[in-house]
Scaffold this active site. Sequence first.
Site, mmCIF file in Angstrom:
data_model
loop_
_atom_site.group_PDB
_atom_site.id
_atom_site.type_symbol
_atom_site.label_atom_id
_atom_site.label_comp_id
_atom_site.label_asym_id
_atom_site.label_seq_id
_atom_site.Cartn_x
_atom_site.Cartn_y
_atom_site.Cartn_z
ATOM 1 N N CYS A 57 0.815 -1.224 0.000
ATOM 2 C CA CYS A 57 0.000 0.000 0.000
ATOM 3 C C CYS A 57 0.845 1.269 0.000
ATOM 4 O O CYS A 57 0.646 2.167 -0.834
ATOM 5 C CB CYS A 57 -0.983 -0.012 1.163
ATOM 6 S SG CYS A 57 -0.227 -0.009 2.806
ATOM 7 N N HIS A 70 -2.802 1.726 6.788
ATOM 8 C CA HIS A 70 -3.081 1.583 5.364
ATOM 9 C C HIS A 70 -3.197 2.966 4.747
ATOM 10 O O HIS A 70 -3.638 3.914 5.395
ATOM 11 C CB HIS A 70 -4.369 0.791 5.142
ATOM 12 C CG HIS A 70 -4.619 0.475 3.696
ATOM 13 N ND1 HIS A 70 -3.867 -0.438 2.992
ATOM 14 C CD2 HIS A 70 -5.536 0.966 2.808
ATOM 15 C CE1 HIS A 70 -4.320 -0.499 1.738
ATOM 16 N NE2 HIS A 70 -5.317 0.346 1.607
ATOM 17 N N HIS A 87 -5.580 2.002 -4.622
ATOM 18 C CA HIS A 87 -4.671 1.464 -3.599
ATOM 19 C C HIS A 87 -4.287 0.030 -3.947
ATOM 20 O O HIS A 87 -4.852 -0.591 -4.848
ATOM 21 C CB HIS A 87 -5.323 1.533 -2.217
ATOM 22 C CG HIS A 87 -6.500 0.639 -2.033
ATOM 23 N ND1 HIS A 87 -6.764 -0.029 -0.870
ATOM 24 C CD2 HIS A 87 -7.513 0.279 -2.880
ATOM 25 C CE1 HIS A 87 -7.869 -0.738 -0.980
ATOM 26 N NE2 HIS A 87 -8.341 -0.559 -2.194
#
Length: 339
Positions: free
Chosen positions: A255, A303, A315
């Site tokens: 990520c 994240h 993402h």
Amino acid sequence: MGSHRRLAPSGFDRGATVLCVLSATAAALGAAGAAPASAAPNGEGPAEVDRLYEEAENATEAYNKADEQAGKLREQVREAQDHIARQQQHINTMREELGSLAGAQYRAGGIDPAVALLFSTDPGDYLDKAAALDRIGIRQADRLLELQSVMRELAQERAATAGKLAELEKNRKAVATHKRTVERKLAKARELLNSLPYAQRAAYERASRDGAADLPDLRGVSAPNGRAAAAIAAARSALGRPYVWGANGPAGFDCSGLMQWSYAQAGVQLPRTSQAQRYAGQQVPFSQIRPGDLVVYRSDAGHVAMYAGNGQVIHAPHPGAPVRYDPVGMMPVSSVTRV
């Protein structure tokens, strides 16, 4: 990376998460097997998978941080070792020069001046030599002082480098520890997922479909500036590429690696982890979010995604789910950062 099953259209009420973890390890852990009779009750298994993925993502970002620090230390050690080598050569050169000065002093008459004058057949010539000898002596003393100073600096640099080497070894061990933690969490999550009843497992895995095949409507969306436009274009070019743990492109990403790589294409160097990226720019209210902003999720900033417009982010979600679009409210938003 968050769970992308049962996605909410927007907001912050998405609690369960499927996190950024080891893509290559996930692939190696095998295809789904038949569910045993003791499978978890409906809903409990997927929630536990989400929890394990979340813990694995935290370990992944810890790995990224330790690996980044180890890389910086390796560079510092390399530069220090190069400088030590140059300093040692400088010392060797000065020693050779001092040896030459000592030889010149000896040849110029390095004996008691009164005795030398007594036995000199040409007092004028002797006095010329004595003046030269005096100059050599002053130069020799200066060089000796310089040599002592450089040798002290060299000893200090060697001690500092030894400390960096010890810290580097500590970071290497931390990297290995975090890697084992991620692998263990992911293996447990995959084992649990494989134990779910077929219909439940299939529904969970459908949530990890290739989102590139179902692109959101982003007509009329424009980036606020050229930097954000370049970063969004880079992130879009990565759609469909695999999640690879600890990777920052271009073949695969985790990520934070996707965010770092995308902004690098725009000429902006972001830090490596999602926690550090959270503070890599100006934090703005969610109500003011614009395309190109970094959306950081959960209170642990575990994240990160890039806002693409019209309620969508790009993402790298989790193993088996390639880079894709998802609703911005896929999990609780912690902050929004404008780079």
